[in-house]
Enzyme design. Sequence first.
Site, mmCIF file in Angstrom:
data_model
loop_
_atom_site.group_PDB
_atom_site.id
_atom_site.type_symbol
_atom_site.label_atom_id
_atom_site.label_comp_id
_atom_site.label_asym_id
_atom_site.label_seq_id
_atom_site.Cartn_x
_atom_site.Cartn_y
_atom_site.Cartn_z
ATOM 1 C CD GLU A 46 -3.218 -1.295 2.333
ATOM 2 O OE1 GLU A 46 -3.922 -1.901 2.209
ATOM 3 O OE2 GLU A 46 -2.908 -0.173 3.111
ATOM 4 C CD GLU A 57 -3.563 -5.881 3.919
ATOM 5 O OE1 GLU A 57 -4.364 -4.974 4.454
ATOM 6 O OE2 GLU A 57 -2.257 -5.504 4.062
#
Length: 453
Positions: free
Chosen positions: A168, A349
Amino acid sequence: MTHKIPTFPADFTWGVATSAYQIEGAAFEDGRGPSIWDAYALMPGKILNGENGTTSCDHYHLWQQDLDLIQNLNLNAYRFSVSWPRVLPEGMGQINEKGLDFYDRLIDGLLERGLDPHLTLYHWDLPQALQNRGGWANPDIVQWFTDYALTLHRKLGDRVKSWCTFNEPWCTAELGYHIGRHAPGIQDLPTAVLASYHIQLAHGQAVLALRGENVRGEVGTVLNLYPVDPATGSPEDQEAALLLDAKINCWYLDPVFRGTFPERALQHYQNQLGAKMPDLDLEALKVAAQPLDFLGVNYYYRYWVSTEGKTLQNVERTDMGWEIYPEGIYRLMKDLHREYPVPKYYITENGAAFKDELVNGQVHDAERVRFLQDHLHHLQRAIAEGVPVSGYFEWSLLDNFEWAFGYAKRFGIVHVDYDTQQRTLKDSAKWYRDFVGEQRGILQKAPQAKGIF
């Protein structure tokens, strides 16, 4: 609505994910250097209740029982990150052998339990020593990161199934250097834009370096991605949605796949910053577009964009306030496969925080069970329509340190009592265990490891 989930491919990867700073603890043991999160936690008012990751889930000491726990969930993979300051306390130079040995033991422990190691190089815990030199705003960090990647590869590369460069990067740049809600807590848009650029260069150079050393495992990166929908059909909402998509999705996808920044977002920053716009070498950016074995996708929610300040009404939300939108995982993967094809995708995720309570030794988290069921249903739809999704990693194995929220948000499928370090399977963990066991053809439920549950 709860769906019956069809069968996934026989060779599908089933796992859980964690990150180093959120679970390891042992922040000042065995030679680990301070990270930007250690420093950030000392700033008054930055972390809810003044909490920190000094002990967290104490995974550094309890890793063996945690690996037993993963094995007993019938899983075949574990996604974890390495703490850069645990391995290189100064961010470069002298290796901390005790820190590197921890990951050596961890990987051996995974393999002994039939679990594939999926390693993330960077999940936000930059060594504070490097932040003192400017962190991701310093162009030298491209080489620092590449050297760090090679340090790990030379010790662990014979056993790692997959290498992820970044987790991320939007969060690193935007939350860390623009909004300041994450470490290092800087609030400066030009610095954030520059940081995002250096992350892209570091990704590309690290992939090149790993390939140059004949890396045996897969190599990819992980992005947090979102469907972006305009609230109405008005030109204003439509344009706002396109701009947001360019800034949060394409700004990180386009360099990795095309070696460019999206023109809409680049023009926006140039107009907004004027003379303060960093000097980005767009020719150098081409290095980011290295061939990848996989793209990891973190999916949590969608953005719904209204220029009039409207909000979505009558929708289910998690304890984070995020809309629960399972169909988004289907839409996202279909769009990605069309615009940014790779040999395989992983859902690296996907999960949710809820207000879980431990009562009489049990946690009845029906909302999370339903969340997983519904998202897996829509993920399987995408696979059935030809999207090459090869694995799913639930976030997260354990309740843990949730960054600026401290310990107030519980994402785990396993409840952690932070005072005693007792682990307790929530109903969601039991459901996931049995579901994966059925998918993998493991007829009996795995025995529970002694002393964990």
